[in-house]
Structures are given as structure tokens and as C-alpha cells.
Design a protein around this motif. Sequence first.
Motif, PDB file in Angstrom:
ATOM      1  N   THR A   1      40.460 -28.090 -31.419  1.00 37.73           N
ATOM      2  CA  THR A   1      39.955 -27.864 -29.789  1.00 37.73           C
ATOM      3  C   THR A   1      40.834 -26.679 -29.367  1.00 37.73           C
ATOM      4  O   THR A   1      41.980 -26.491 -29.348  1.00 37.73           O
ATOM      5  CB  THR A   1      40.230 -29.234 -29.201  1.00 37.73           C
ATOM      6  OG1 THR A   1      39.730 -30.320 -29.789  1.00 37.73           O
ATOM      7  CG2 THR A   1      39.746 -29.165 -27.601  1.00 37.73           C
TER       8      THR A   1
ATOM      9  N   ASN B   1      43.747 -26.583 -23.596  1.00 36.69           N
ATOM     10  CA  ASN B   1      43.198 -26.213 -22.248  1.00 36.69           C
ATOM     11  C   ASN B   1      44.393 -27.017 -21.377  1.00 36.69           C
ATOM     12  O   ASN B   1      45.342 -27.777 -21.517  1.00 36.69           O
ATOM     13  CB  ASN B   1      42.033 -27.252 -22.051  1.00 36.69           C
ATOM     14  CG  ASN B   1      42.075 -28.701 -22.823  1.00 36.69           C
ATOM     15  OD1 ASN B   1      42.401 -29.438 -21.904  1.00 36.69           O
ATOM     16  ND2 ASN B   1      41.757 -29.003 -24.204  1.00 36.69           N
TER      17      ASN B   1
ATOM     18  N   LEU C   1      36.009 -32.397 -24.726  1.00 34.53           N
ATOM     19  CA  LEU C   1      36.072 -30.955 -23.705  1.00 34.53           C
ATOM     20  C   LEU C   1      34.864 -30.445 -23.537  1.00 34.53           C
ATOM     21  O   LEU C   1      34.772 -29.834 -22.343  1.00 34.53           O
ATOM     22  CB  LEU C   1      37.097 -30.106 -24.783  1.00 34.53           C
ATOM     23  CG  LEU C   1      37.408 -28.805 -24.142  1.00 34.53           C
ATOM     24  CD1 LEU C   1      38.202 -28.864 -22.643  1.00 34.53           C
ATOM     25  CD2 LEU C   1      38.272 -27.851 -24.981  1.00 34.53           C
TER      26      LEU C   1
ATOM     27  N   GLU D   1      33.821 -29.518 -19.791  1.00 35.27           N
ATOM     28  CA  GLU D   1      33.849 -28.082 -19.556  1.00 35.27           C
ATOM     29  C   GLU D   1      32.451 -27.834 -18.997  1.00 35.27           C
ATOM     30  O   GLU D   1      32.295 -27.072 -18.006  1.00 35.27           O
ATOM     31  CB  GLU D   1      33.999 -27.283 -20.814  1.00 35.27           C
ATOM     32  CG  GLU D   1      33.522 -25.860 -20.491  1.00 35.27           C
ATOM     33  CD  GLU D   1      33.771 -24.962 -21.981  1.00 35.27           C
ATOM     34  OE1 GLU D   1      32.494 -24.319 -22.125  1.00 35.27           O
ATOM     35  OE2 GLU D   1      34.906 -25.018 -22.586  1.00 35.27           O
TER      36      GLU D   1
END
Length: 64
Positions: A2, A5, A15, A19
Motif C-alpha cells: 500500500t 499515506n 485505501l 481515496e
Amino acid sequence: MTLENKLGILDSAELARVEEKMSKTKAISLFKENLLEESEVGTFIGLSKIHKYLFDGIYEFAGK
């Protein structure tokens, strides 16, 4: 794997969902508030400003 973030999300599917929701919300305000008029649309500078606006709440690299 990933992307790193700001939200601390480690699951790539989660995510992606976050997002999408966050960036779509920001995109709506980008149009409603006529913020594109302040950008050099079609240039790297303009695109990086848009990218930063859409993804700054998620990624450190937004706009870079």
C-alpha cells in the motif's frame, strides 16, 4: 503493498475506497468553487496544484 499515506491505512482496498471518496468530494468542490480558473490547466504547474488539492489530505507527495 500500500502507498504510504497520512491516514495510516495499510489495506490497499480500503485505501482505494477512502481515496476515491475523498478525491471525488474534493473534485466536486473544485468545480463548484471555480477553482480551476485559478490554475494553469494543461501545464505541469496547474496539474500539480490540482493533484495537491485532491490528494493532500491523503498523501505527503500530493502535488509533487
